[in-house]
Design an enzyme around this catalytic site. Structure first.
Site, short mmCIF file in Angstrom:
data_model
loop_
_atom_site.label_atom_id
_atom_site.label_comp_id
_atom_site.label_asym_id
_atom_site.label_seq_id
_atom_site.Cartn_x
_atom_site.Cartn_y
_atom_site.Cartn_z
N GLY A 31 74.74 -16.01 -97.05
CA GLY A 31 73.77 -15.46 -96.10
C GLY A 31 72.49 -15.16 -96.84
O GLY A 31 71.49 -15.87 -96.76
N ARG A 32 72.55 -14.08 -97.65
CA ARG A 32 71.37 -13.58 -98.36
C ARG A 32 70.60 -14.66 -99.12
O ARG A 32 69.38 -14.73 -99.04
CB ARG A 32 71.84 -12.50 -99.35
CG ARG A 32 70.71 -11.78 -100.06
CD ARG A 32 71.23 -10.93 -101.22
NE ARG A 32 72.42 -10.21 -100.91
CZ ARG A 32 72.45 -8.96 -100.43
NH1 ARG A 32 71.32 -8.31 -100.23
NH2 ARG A 32 73.59 -8.37 -100.16
N CYS A 63 61.56 10.87 -89.11
CA CYS A 63 61.71 12.26 -89.54
C CYS A 63 62.94 12.47 -90.41
O CYS A 63 63.89 13.16 -90.02
CB CYS A 63 61.78 13.16 -88.32
SG CYS A 63 60.32 12.94 -87.31
N GLU A 64 62.97 11.80 -91.54
CA GLU A 64 64.03 11.98 -92.53
C GLU A 64 63.41 11.77 -93.89
O GLU A 64 62.66 10.80 -94.07
CB GLU A 64 65.15 10.93 -92.33
CG GLU A 64 65.83 11.00 -91.01
CD GLU A 64 67.32 10.67 -91.10
OE1 GLU A 64 67.90 10.72 -92.20
OE2 GLU A 64 67.87 10.38 -90.03
N1 LLP Z 1 81.16 -14.00 -95.59
C1 LLP Z 1 81.71 -12.80 -95.31
C2 LLP Z 1 83.09 -12.73 -94.83
C3 LLP Z 1 80.94 -11.63 -95.47
O1 LLP Z 1 81.48 -10.46 -95.21
C4 LLP Z 1 79.60 -11.73 -95.95
C5 LLP Z 1 78.78 -10.53 -96.13
C6 LLP Z 1 79.08 -13.01 -96.21
C7 LLP Z 1 79.89 -14.12 -96.03
C8 LLP Z 1 77.68 -13.22 -96.66
O2 LLP Z 1 77.40 -12.60 -97.88
P1 LLP Z 1 76.01 -12.89 -98.64
O3 LLP Z 1 76.00 -14.33 -99.02
O4 LLP Z 1 74.91 -12.57 -97.69
O5 LLP Z 1 76.05 -11.97 -99.79
N2 LLP Z 1 74.01 -5.40 -95.61
C9 LLP Z 1 74.26 -5.65 -97.01
C10 LLP Z 1 75.08 -6.88 -97.23
C11 LLP Z 1 76.41 -6.86 -96.53
C12 LLP Z 1 77.21 -8.13 -96.70
C13 LLP Z 1 78.43 -8.13 -95.89
N3 LLP Z 1 79.19 -9.34 -95.90
C14 LLP Z 1 72.93 -5.71 -97.75
O6 LLP Z 1 71.90 -5.53 -97.11
O7 LLP Z 1 72.90 -5.88 -98.97
#
Ligand code: LLP
Length: 425
Positions: free
Chosen positions: A276-277, A344-345
């Site tokens: 994702g990221r 407001c935090e």
């Molecule tokens: N697959 C599964 C089953 C996941 O739980 C996740 C992310 C991904 C793929 C994708 O991971 P990535 O490639 O994006 O690292 N909100 C947090 C990140 C939470 C990720 C949760 N799971 C942040 O802003 O850093």
């Protein structure tokens, strides 16, 4: 090419300057570069090609339809974790047979919908869910392809809250139990166990963690095969780390690609990853206007019109995001300036002590690397409206999510007449 760079004294997204965009759209807003998204996807596709690994974009990182559609057109599948994300992937044109359903707590309704759509695979996270899927598959009398998400007991991830592969995390199933379920599924008429899945954490910068986890999943696949069963697919999850700080290293991609190649060779399985990221973080910024400058003791604050409800990562994970003024101020002195929002935090902070030139009310600044887990994690806290999202390509742009009106934001609420009814009774 860097999607966000200074030209003629102003920060541009591709060929559009962000000051013009801010006048057109109003601040705050997210801005994504289509060119950068494409470039990221193609780079990863090149690394995964020799191992034949498929890429399913983890929609949770950025679920804007324009982003999913762009990646889908390039060949990406989608990794989804809710009915909402599944519907978004389908609406963006990702074919059902390229969609994986992950997630630790899928409801009966969500599973039924996924089965109805005939998606590529459901990753099973618990015995309860496993039993539920057997039942639903029987009722639907259609073949449901499942993978068992194992817990590899590997510690990885950039922050405690985003590590998922440790024994005590809520994700995945212990290996022995998963193997027993795999065997059980293989005897079932309508459920086809097609492989194993895992995801060890997010923002992983060292390949060693992947290496350990890949070894582990290969061992477990061997144990399954020893029972005379086949393991045609391995889903390795996402987690590829990016550089939020200038001096930080991204995950060494070539090395990661080599690990995929040796895993494919060792297991003979078709591999899938769910980043994702890595695909979207650097392709997006949050553009915001300075509302006020103030000094509080030693600390200099720039209070901007974006806040923790728009980008929660700094507050939630102490995450670092760079701050770039839209007007280039190259040779002027910089001072540590804390960029905070109007919520407001005290925790409503977007950047602590960012090295910034003297700013005044009305100046625009951007929060960098905000394309992942930015807009998707936004809320309407403090009565604030969800911010718009804009996609730029070359010198053209489109608003890909508009700012709602306050009336629209209130329209889901209603004031009941419970008191009147109660007094009448
Ligand atoms: N697959 C599964 C089953 C996941 O739980 C996740 C992310 C991904 C793929 C994708 O991971 P990535 O490639 O994006 O690292 N909100 C947090 C990140 C939470 C990720 C949760 N799971 C942040 O802003 O850093």
């Amino acid at each position: 090419m860097n999607a966000f760079s200074y030209r003629d004294g102003l920060l541009h997204a591709d060929d559009v300057d962000l000051a013009t965009l801010a006048r057109e759209v109003g601040t705050p807003f997210y801005c994504y570069s289509a060119t950068a998204l494409e470039e990221r996807y193609l780079r990863l596709a090149e690394i995964t090609a020799p191992s034949g690994t498929g890429i399913a974009f983890a929609v949770k990182a950025n679920s804007n339809l324009a982003v999913i559609a762009l990646l889908g057109r390039l060949g990406a599948g989608a990794d989804v974790v809710s009915e909402g994300e599944l519907r978004r992937a389908l609406a963006a044109g990702v074919p059902a047979d390229r969609i994986l359903f992950s997630g630790v707590g899928k409801s009966v309704g969500e599973l039924s919908f996924a089965i109805e759509q005939g998606i590529h695979q459901i990753n099973v996270e618990s015995e309860t869910e496993f039993d539920r899927i057997l039942e639903l598959a029987d009722q639907a009398r259609t073949t449901v392809r499942i993978a068992l998400r194992i817990n590899p007991d590997v510690s990885a991830g950039g922050h405690d809250k985003i590590s998922t592969g440790r024994k005590t995390d809520k994700f995945g199933i212990e290996a022995d139990h998963a193997i027993a379920l795999y065997q059980g599924a293989s005897e079932h008429a309508y459920v086809e166990p097609v492989g194993l899945a895992m995801h060890i954490g997010s923002q992983i910068q060292k390949v060693a963690a992947f290496e350990a986890a890949f070894d582990r999943i290969a061992e477990i696949a061997d144990d399954v095969k020893a029972l005379g069963l086949s393991v045609p697919r391995l889903d390795l999850g996402g987690g590829l780390g990016v550089a939020y700080h200038d001096e930080e290293q991204e995950l060494p991609l070539a090395h990661y690609g080599e690990l995929l190649q040796s895993l494919a060779k060792r297991t003979g399985a078709h591999l899938m990853i769910e980043p994702g990221r890595w695909l979207v973080a650097g392709a997006g910024v949050l553009v915001t206007e300075v509302n006020a400058i103030k000094q509080a003791g030693e600390r200099r604050f720039a209070i901007v019109d974006a806040a923790m409800n728009d980008l929660i990562r700094p507050t939630l994970y102490d995450a670092h995001h760079p701050v770039w003024p839209v007007r280039e101020m190259a040779d002027v002195p910089r001072h540590p300036t804390t960029v905070a929002g109007p919520v407001c935090e005290s925790g409503d902070i977007l950047a602590v002590d960012a090295p910034l030139p003297d700013l005044s009310a009305g100046d625009l600044v951007t929060i960098g690397h905000a394309g992942a887990y930015g807009a998707v994690m936004a809320s309407g806290y403090n009565g604030r409206l969800l911010v718009p999202e804009v996609m730029v390509r070359g010198d053209d742009f489109a608003i890909v999510r508009r700012r709602p009106s306050h009336d629209e934001a209130m329209a889901l609420d209603s004031i009941p007449d419970l008191e009147t009814k109660a007094s009448a009774a």
